[in-house]
Each structure stands twice: as C-alpha cells, then as structure tokens.
Motif scaffolding. Structure first.
Motif, mmCIF file in Angstrom:
data_model
loop_
_atom_site.group_PDB
_atom_site.id
_atom_site.type_symbol
_atom_site.label_atom_id
_atom_site.label_comp_id
_atom_site.label_asym_id
_atom_site.label_seq_id
_atom_site.Cartn_x
_atom_site.Cartn_y
_atom_site.Cartn_z
ATOM 1 N N ASN A 60 5.563 7.352 6.665
ATOM 2 C CA ASN A 60 6.090 6.119 7.231
ATOM 3 C C ASN A 60 5.024 5.038 7.366
ATOM 4 O OD1 ASN A 60 8.294 4.724 8.067
ATOM 5 N ND2 ASN A 60 8.076 5.268 10.225
ATOM 6 N N ILE A 61 4.175 4.956 6.328
ATOM 7 C CA ILE A 61 3.167 3.896 6.312
ATOM 8 C C ILE A 61 3.845 2.662 5.721
ATOM 9 C CG2 ILE A 61 0.921 3.187 5.402
ATOM 10 C CD1 ILE A 61 0.354 6.240 5.041
ATOM 11 N N GLU A 62 3.739 1.541 6.406
ATOM 12 C CA GLU A 62 4.471 0.348 5.950
ATOM 13 C C GLU A 62 3.580 -0.873 5.903
ATOM 14 O OE1 GLU A 62 9.058 1.210 7.356
ATOM 15 O OE2 GLU A 62 7.848 -0.212 8.503
ATOM 16 N N PHE A 63 3.896 -1.736 4.938
ATOM 17 C CA PHE A 63 3.300 -3.071 4.946
ATOM 18 C C PHE A 63 4.437 -4.051 4.678
ATOM 19 C CE2 PHE A 63 3.312 -1.868 0.514
ATOM 20 C CZ PHE A 63 3.595 -3.051 -0.166
ATOM 21 N N ILE A 64 4.201 -5.299 5.033
ATOM 22 C CA ILE A 64 5.234 -6.311 4.819
ATOM 23 C C ILE A 64 4.914 -7.054 3.520
ATOM 24 C CG2 ILE A 64 6.341 -8.362 5.781
ATOM 25 C CD1 ILE A 64 6.763 -5.766 7.404
ATOM 26 N N ASP A 65 5.862 -7.095 2.610
ATOM 27 C CA ASP A 65 5.582 -7.709 1.312
ATOM 28 C C ASP A 65 5.813 -9.228 1.321
ATOM 29 O OD1 ASP A 65 8.254 -8.207 1.071
ATOM 30 O OD2 ASP A 65 8.628 -6.681 -0.466
ATOM 31 N N GLU A 66 5.667 -9.848 0.159
ATOM 32 C CA GLU A 66 5.732 -11.301 0.040
ATOM 33 C C GLU A 66 7.062 -11.863 0.506
ATOM 34 O OE1 GLU A 66 4.562 -9.165 -2.117
ATOM 35 O OE2 GLU A 66 3.032 -10.007 -3.446
ATOM 36 N N ASP A 107 -0.267 3.601 11.944
ATOM 37 C CA ASP A 107 -0.355 2.798 13.163
ATOM 38 C C ASP A 107 -1.002 1.435 12.929
ATOM 39 O OD1 ASP A 107 0.897 4.763 14.560
ATOM 40 O OD2 ASP A 107 -0.948 5.731 15.220
ATOM 41 N N PHE A 108 -1.333 1.141 11.677
ATOM 42 C CA PHE A 108 -1.850 -0.192 11.371
ATOM 43 C C PHE A 108 -0.670 -1.122 11.098
ATOM 44 C CE2 PHE A 108 -6.100 1.337 9.280
ATOM 45 C CZ PHE A 108 -6.499 1.841 10.506
ATOM 46 N N GLN A 109 -0.778 -2.351 11.547
ATOM 47 C CA GLN A 109 0.209 -3.339 11.099
ATOM 48 C C GLN A 109 -0.375 -4.022 9.884
ATOM 49 O OE1 GLN A 109 2.345 -5.972 13.827
ATOM 50 N NE2 GLN A 109 1.545 -7.657 12.589
ATOM 51 N N MET A 110 0.320 -3.895 8.738
ATOM 52 C CA MET A 110 -0.283 -4.355 7.493
ATOM 53 C C MET A 110 0.630 -5.324 6.755
ATOM 54 S SD MET A 110 -2.176 -1.021 5.925
ATOM 55 C CE MET A 110 -0.802 0.084 5.970
ATOM 56 N N SER A 111 -0.012 -6.300 6.145
ATOM 57 C CA SER A 111 0.693 -7.205 5.255
ATOM 58 C C SER A 111 0.193 -6.916 3.834
ATOM 59 C CB SER A 111 0.378 -8.645 5.663
ATOM 60 O OG SER A 111 0.030 -9.404 4.533
ATOM 61 N N TYR A 112 0.922 -7.365 2.858
ATOM 62 C CA TYR A 112 0.472 -7.174 1.473
ATOM 63 C C TYR A 112 -0.891 -7.810 1.251
ATOM 64 C CZ TYR A 112 1.660 -12.050 0.499
ATOM 65 O OH TYR A 112 1.681 -13.407 0.511
ATOM 66 N N LYS A 113 -1.212 -8.790 2.117
ATOM 67 C CA LYS A 113 -2.506 -9.463 1.976
ATOM 68 C C LYS A 113 -3.672 -8.550 2.356
ATOM 69 C CE LYS A 113 -0.511 -13.864 3.320
ATOM 70 N NZ LYS A 113 -0.332 -14.728 4.505
ATOM 71 N N ASN A 114 -3.365 -7.488 3.129
ATOM 72 C CA ASN A 114 -4.430 -6.582 3.560
ATOM 73 C C ASN A 114 -4.726 -5.493 2.517
ATOM 74 O OD1 ASN A 114 -2.600 -6.610 6.621
ATOM 75 N ND2 ASN A 114 -4.316 -7.949 6.093
ATOM 76 N N LEU A 115 -3.880 -5.468 1.483
ATOM 77 C CA LEU A 115 -4.015 -4.383 0.520
ATOM 78 C C LEU A 115 -4.783 -4.850 -0.723
ATOM 79 C CD1 LEU A 115 -0.460 -2.823 0.820
ATOM 80 C CD2 LEU A 115 -2.492 -2.420 2.203
ATOM 81 N N PRO A 116 -5.480 -3.978 -1.411
ATOM 82 C CA PRO A 116 -5.634 -2.550 -1.105
ATOM 83 C C PRO A 116 -6.492 -2.304 0.138
ATOM 84 C CG PRO A 116 -7.024 -3.172 -2.963
ATOM 85 C CD PRO A 116 -6.183 -4.363 -2.640
ATOM 86 N N ASN A 166 8.763 -10.662 3.012
ATOM 87 C CA ASN A 166 8.969 -10.267 4.406
ATOM 88 C C ASN A 166 9.798 -8.997 4.555
ATOM 89 O OD1 ASN A 166 8.458 -10.583 7.116
ATOM 90 N ND2 ASN A 166 10.303 -11.798 7.493
ATOM 91 N N LYS A 167 9.691 -8.128 3.544
ATOM 92 C CA LYS A 167 10.390 -6.846 3.646
ATOM 93 C C LYS A 167 9.372 -5.720 3.817
ATOM 94 C CE LYS A 167 14.649 -7.543 1.066
ATOM 95 N NZ LYS A 167 14.480 -8.316 -0.203
ATOM 96 N N PRO A 168 9.680 -4.721 4.678
ATOM 97 C CA PRO A 168 8.766 -3.580 4.809
ATOM 98 C C PRO A 168 8.804 -2.706 3.553
ATOM 99 C CG PRO A 168 10.722 -3.247 6.179
ATOM 100 C CD PRO A 168 10.850 -4.597 5.579
ATOM 101 N N GLN A 169 7.623 -2.268 3.109
ATOM 102 C CA GLN A 169 7.507 -1.410 1.928
ATOM 103 C C GLN A 169 6.520 -0.282 2.230
ATOM 104 O OE1 GLN A 169 8.997 -1.888 -0.962
ATOM 105 N NE2 GLN A 169 9.524 -4.073 -1.105
ATOM 106 N N ASN A 170 6.655 0.811 1.484
ATOM 107 C CA ASN A 170 5.663 1.886 1.586
ATOM 108 C C ASN A 170 4.640 1.703 0.477
ATOM 109 O OD1 ASN A 170 8.567 3.699 2.151
ATOM 110 N ND2 ASN A 170 7.034 3.408 3.726
ATOM 111 N N PRO A 171 3.371 1.826 0.800
ATOM 112 C CA PRO A 171 2.340 1.642 -0.231
ATOM 113 C C PRO A 171 2.264 2.837 -1.176
ATOM 114 C CG PRO A 171 1.310 2.328 1.809
ATOM 115 C CD PRO A 171 2.774 2.140 2.112
ATOM 116 N N ILE A 172 1.717 2.589 -2.350
ATOM 117 C CA ILE A 172 1.289 3.675 -3.234
ATOM 118 C C ILE A 172 -0.118 4.040 -2.787
ATOM 119 C CG2 ILE A 172 0.569 4.194 -5.597
ATOM 120 C CD1 ILE A 172 2.881 2.362 -6.491
ATOM 121 N N ILE A 173 -0.412 5.334 -2.729
ATOM 122 C CA ILE A 173 -1.697 5.764 -2.177
ATOM 123 C C ILE A 173 -2.522 6.469 -3.240
ATOM 124 C CG2 ILE A 173 -2.835 7.135 -0.392
ATOM 125 C CD1 ILE A 173 -0.242 6.972 1.233
ATOM 126 N N LEU A 174 -3.786 6.063 -3.358
ATOM 127 C CA LEU A 174 -4.694 6.769 -4.262
ATOM 128 C C LEU A 174 -5.565 7.735 -3.451
ATOM 129 C CD1 LEU A 174 -5.922 3.787 -6.464
ATOM 130 C CD2 LEU A 174 -3.822 5.133 -6.640
#
Length: 616
Positions: free
Chosen positions: A448-454, A298-307, A456-464
RNA sequence: GCCUCGAUAGCUCAGCCUGGUAGAGCGAACGCCUCGUAAGCGUUAGGCCGCGGGAUCGAAUCCCGCUCGAGGCUCCA
C-alpha cells in the motif's frame, strides 16, 4: 498424543465392562470392520484441539499412501504414562472424529474394557507410530519455495548483439565460466562436495571462522575480517549515497502474521529463523525489503518525489539455508546485505533508473577488485516483458560485452518481471550471485505504498530491488577465491591494497633501530596508511617470510643504511623486488593505488609482538 | 533418521592394523645470537588420547554404547 497405527484386513471388538465412571453409554454389541486403518490413541496431558487436528492430518496423509479410507479411532491408554484426564481425552477424541474430512471414521467406545482381535497387513506401511505434541508445528514453508521447483523456465544464451541462442547449440569454447553457470543453474545442482579454497584462506589470514557455539552459517570475524568488512560496507554505502540513495535503518524481526508479511512471505523463496516472543510469532528478516516498504508506506509522496531511493546495509539478513548448502563465506545463514530500493512512478522511469543502477553495480564490483572476466551475468524475465522491452535487455547485455545466460518464464511467478545478476564462478565450479537488480510490479500495491500522480490520483510505484555488491561476506569469498586461483596458477595471491589489514610493515634489522622505526611508522600512519612494526626478536629473514605469508604488500627493512639516508628499501610484494624510495614517494604510490577508496585505521596493535596469535 | 569419515598438545597431524611409560612440526615462555630481503640456535612448559562401559595382568590402540563435527542420503521402520 501417542498413536499406534495399523493397516488391517479386519478388526473385531466387543465392549466387556465400564472401566471408569465417565465411560460412554453404548449398546453392548460386537463390531466388525474390514479393510480398515486402526489408530490406537493415547491422549496425553496438554493435548488440545490443535493436536487433534494435527494428528488427523498426519493420519489421513499416511492413509492416502496406503489407499485406505476407513479409519477406526481406538482409545488406548497403555501407550503413555502421562495421560490426560478422561473427560479431556474424550473431547479430544471427539474432535479428531469431527476433523476426519473425506474419511469414513468410527470410534471405539471410550472407557470400556474391550476384547478385540485384528489381522494386520504385511506391507511396509501397515504399521507406524506417531507422537504428536502441541506447539511444534510443521515449519512454515513459503509458497514460493514450494512452487519454485515447479516453475517452467526456458534457458538461452544472449550474445552482445542481442541474438538469442539455444543453450545446447551455443559454442562455449571461449566462455568456460558461462558454461559452468548455465549448467549449474539449469540443473539446479547446488550441493558441495569438498571445502572450497577460500575456507583455508579465511582462517589463515585471520579473517573469519566458524563459531561452533552458534548455528551453522553464522560466522565470527576477527579484527582483520571486521576491518575488511567495514571497508567494503563503507565503500558500497558511499557509492549508493553518491548515486542518490538515502540510508535508513529498520528492525531485524517482523510479525509473521502482519498481513503484508504473510503474503510477501509467500512470494519469496526463503526459509526463516523464527522467534517467539510474548505470543507473537516473529521471523528474522531475510532482506531489507519489508522494512523499507513499511517505511515508504508512511511517506506522503508526489510523483515529483520519485524516484525515491531508500538504502539499508543489513547486518544481518537471515536465511535458514539447508545445512548441506552452507560452506565458508559463500552461503551463510546470517549475512550483511546492502539493499537499495527505488520507487518509480511508471515503467519508463523504472527502466531509466534500472540503467543507472546497472552502471552503479558494475562500477562497485570493479571498485571492489573484481573484473568483468571474474563474473558471468544472468538475466531473467517474463516472455511478455521481453517482447515489450527488447531494447532495454539488449542494451544491458551489450554493455557487458560478452554472452549472458537468459532465463525466460512463460508467465510471471515471482513479484518481478525482470532481474539480472552477476555470478562469481569459483574454483570448484560453483556459481554465486553478487550484484543484482529487479523490477518489482507487485509490492507497491501489497504494501500500500502510494504517490499522487500528475492527475491527482493515488498510484502504487514500481519498485526496483538492487544490491550493487551482493552480500559483503560473499564479496570477501569472491576475493579469496580469486586469490586462490591466482595462487594455483602461479601468481602471487593478495587482497586489493585498500582492503589489506596491513599495508606497510616495517622490519628493523636490530633492536637499536626501533626508535627510528617508531618515528617512521608514526609518520606513515599520519598519512592514513595502515602500517605496523615487527618488533619481535626474530631474524630479518623470518620477519620477511611472515610478512609475505600474511600477504603484506610493502615491506620496509630498516638498518644502518636507511638510518643514515633519505631513501629507504622497500620490498614490493607485487613485483617481488626491492626498490629505493623516499617516504613521500611511497606514500604517493599507495595513495594513488587506493584513491577513491575509504580508509580505516589499523584494527590491531601496531607492534606485532603485542598481538595474540589467532590459531584456527 | 540412515550411511561414510573424523575427534590425540594452542594449531596441523603421526602413533592404532600387530595392546606394554604419549610423539613431531609450528606456535608459546625463557635464554643465546644481533642478524640486510621467504624459516638462526638451545632449553622449558603444555595431554582425563571426545565421553561411558566391556574383555585383558595391562588400552590412545581391541569390542560395545553415546556425544560432537564434516560430507552424503532420506522422510523411510
């Protein structure tokens, strides 16, 4: 429903007359069947289509064992005293007939008096009875649990120089504990045959005890145990926050039929506690994963918010381990688990983050009072991941500086491609995982966790998935086992000073010094040191003995001499000798030893005479 | 479910084989002692001997059944 099941050479039956009005209309003729399983069935009040299905499942399973495919369902009221109505019974029987996949099934006429003769075979499985009722379904067992035993693993030892060694040819002479771990893991032998020493210690030190009124593996913690747990929890949480984790809190129970749950459930080898509420089938969480994943979705995430690092200290996580596996604080059904997930934008970032958490975990374990010689590392990966990421794996092993157990899978079965853990090897040669971290390439998508990459495409993160310390109860277990080992090898057992329920005890020689002691206790307590006062009317010798058996590090005896001087006599349990220090010097010594560690106030009455005895 | 072991004071345990008024240590209460670095002394309280049944003049003790706990085995009539 009650079933009497007989494997027969033959059965022959003839309808004589209708017993009830609603009996089936049939042709009056004798039937003869050879090589048949006859199931005498009494349908009981409350039986429904589910019961019919379950019954057929059990019947066909047992028929497979005896190698027979012909089944006769024979309505037989006399097996039960709480029968269903005839109409209900007939429909359940018909339902059973229709659910007999792969079987040649017949049904004797319902509602008729019949004569019959049969000959039952003489083998052990020829006769059996079953009682089947609605609601008590077979426990759901996760697919992962079923499949875990089938995975093919290749075991090796990796030395700090990055070389892989055959486990059979490796020389364990200088690595006794690693050998124990290797044998323990590869053989999957986990049964326990005697109580480990920490069980006595956890009771003696009034830390924790079994609670017979609960389920096995659910412990109660006395004031001392609660204090120790709180301190460890605080310490680990502080470290994770320092590293960049954000603390959250998520529910302890989840709907088994939530789509994300159902599939995750089948990827994690654990047994659950199940709770039914208002028609929902809930299970108690066995980790903090889903709570954090559902939140991150439920978070809106950009690649800039990761990790992005989410952290929760679960009190509790629940795993319904087999009762034979439960012992003391080592393996529980309810345990406190620090659990930190990091969402990463790609494998490069994941690997970078993985390194940080490896260092974090090593630091936390050390801070908790366990040395690198106290644990053995295991690292597990898929062959593919290893071939593509040798430098990362070799870097971790070289940091540990001693040989490490390696498990390699030909193909990925779990949701992760790489996992390591630190295992404590105890006095009975049992290994238990403490810290661990995993690289999960599956759940970003599943949840269905998504972030928007550089681009502007939605991607699923790798999770540790990291627990920097492992379960808090298990940390206590490891500390107590370590103490037991010290004791066995002739050293004085003890807990790290920052975890000691009492750090300083004051013992007056005579009651006339009570006032002085009270003031001294208050002064030391003001400096954030846990101090208490043995105000019982006991001899000095007795009071010192009690303090020693409670593992209290500093004992101050106050008499004539101290009241009239600036220095006080301090018995240091670590050295066993008495030294003269000023209060300030003592405070400084304690502060030095407990620096960077959290402090909590004493969790018991300062006056020993006012405390209840915990006799367990 | 089966097997082994266990259940006696708040705790740890003895007594059971060989039946005859329920024992110890620790802990607790009270009192004495007023003590200098690992157990000072005394007094007292505290028991449906897990539950139910049997044989016996008499059972913690022998026999049968049950319950609960620990460990092991097992999905088997």
């Amino acid at each position: 429903m009650r079933i009497l099941q007989l494997h027969c050479d033959y059965i022959e039956f003839t309808p004589i007359k209708k017993e009830i009005k609603s009996a089936e209309d049939i042709e009056l003729k004798t039937e003869h069947l050879d090589e048949v399983v006859v199931a005498f069935v009494a349908v009981e009040d409350g039986d429904n289509a589910d019961v019919a299905k379950k019954a057929m499942g059990e019947i066909s399973e047992s028929m497979k064992k005896v190698g027979c495919k012909k089944l006769l369902l024979y309505p037989y009221a006399h097996l039960s005293s709480k029968l269903a109505s005839p109409s209900a019974a007939l429909s359940v029987l018909k339902e059973m007939e229709s659910k007999a996949d792969g079987l040649d099934v017949r049904k004797a006429p319902f509602g008729w008096t019949k004569s019959y003769k049969l000959q039952v075979k003489g083998h052990p499985l020829a006769e059996s009875s079953k009682t089947i009722s609605a609601g008590e379904e077979k426990e759901p067992t996760s697919e992962a649990l079923k499949a875990e035993s089938k995975i093919q693993s290749f075991w090796h030892i990796m030395t700090p120089d990055g070389k892989m060694h055959d486990i059979d040819k490796f020389n364990f002479a200088k690595h006794a504990n690693l050998e124990v771990l290797a044998k323990y893991e590869a053989a999957k032998k986990r049964s326990v045959d005697e109580p480990p020493p920490h069980v006595k210690l956890m009771k003696k030190l009034a830390i924790a005890d079994y609670e017979p009124a609960s389920d096995a593996g659910n412990m109660r913690f006395f004031p001392n145990g609660r204090l120790i747990k709180s301190l460890i929890e605080r310490y680990v949480t502080d470290k994770v926050v320092e590293y960049g984790g954000f603390e959250v809190e998520t529910p302890i129970m989840y709907d088994s039929h939530h789509p994300s749950m159902e599939s995750y459930f089948n990827r994690f080898p654990a047994r659950q506690y199940n709770v039914n509420s208002e028609g929902k089938q809930l299970f108690l969480r066995f980790a903090a994963c889903f709570g954090q994943f559902l939140m991150a979705k439920d978070f809106q995430m950009s690649y800039k918010n990761l990790p992005l690092r989410l952290y929760e200290l679960t009190r509790y996580s629940f795993r319904r381990e087999q009762s034979g596996e439960l012992v003391g604080l080592r393996r529980l059904r309810a345990f406190t688990m620090p659990d930190c997930h990091a969402m990463c934008k790609d494998m490069e970032q994941a690997k970078e983050e993985f390194r940080k958490r490896f260092d974090l975990s090593r630091q936390v374990i050390k801070g908790l009072g366990l040395e690198e010689s106290d644990f053995e590392m295991a690292i597990r990966f898929t062959e593919e991941f290893y071939n593509e990421n040798k430098p990362l794996i070799e870097e971790l092993v070289s940091k540990i500086g001693k040989p490490v157990l390696v498990e390699m899978w030909k193909e990925r079965f779990f949701y992760f491609v790489l996992k390591w853990e630190f295992n404590y090897v105890d006095n009975l040669g049992k290994a238990s995982a403490l810290s661990t971290d995993q690289i999960d390439v599956e759940n970003g998508k599943r949840y269905n966790i998504e972030f928007i990459d550089e681009t502007n495409k939605p991607q699923n993160p790798i999770i540790l998935h990291n627990s920097p310390s492992g379960a808090v109860e298990r940390v206590i277990y490891a500390l107590l086992e370590k103490a037991a080992k010290d004791q066995r090898e002739g050293r004085k057992p003890g807990l790290p000073l920052w975890l000691a329920p009492t750090q300083v005890r004051i013992i007056p020689v005579k009651p006339e010094f009570f006032d002085y002691c009270e003031k001294l206790a208050e002064e030391i307590s003001q400096k954030e040191i846990r101090v208490d006062l043995d105000d019982r009317n006991e001899s000095v010798g007795k009071s010192i003995r009690d303090a020693e058996t409670d593992w209290i590090r500093y004992i101050i005896v106050i008499g004539e001499k101290e009241v009239n001087a600036t220095k006080i006599s301090i018995r240091d349990r670590k050295t066993g000798s008495v030294k003269e220090l000023s209060v300030d010097e003592l405070v400084r010594e304690i502060k030095e030893e407990t620096k960077d560690k959290p402090f909590l106030k004493m969790n018991m009455n300062r006056h020993v005479s006012k405390r209840p005895q915990i006799m367990v």
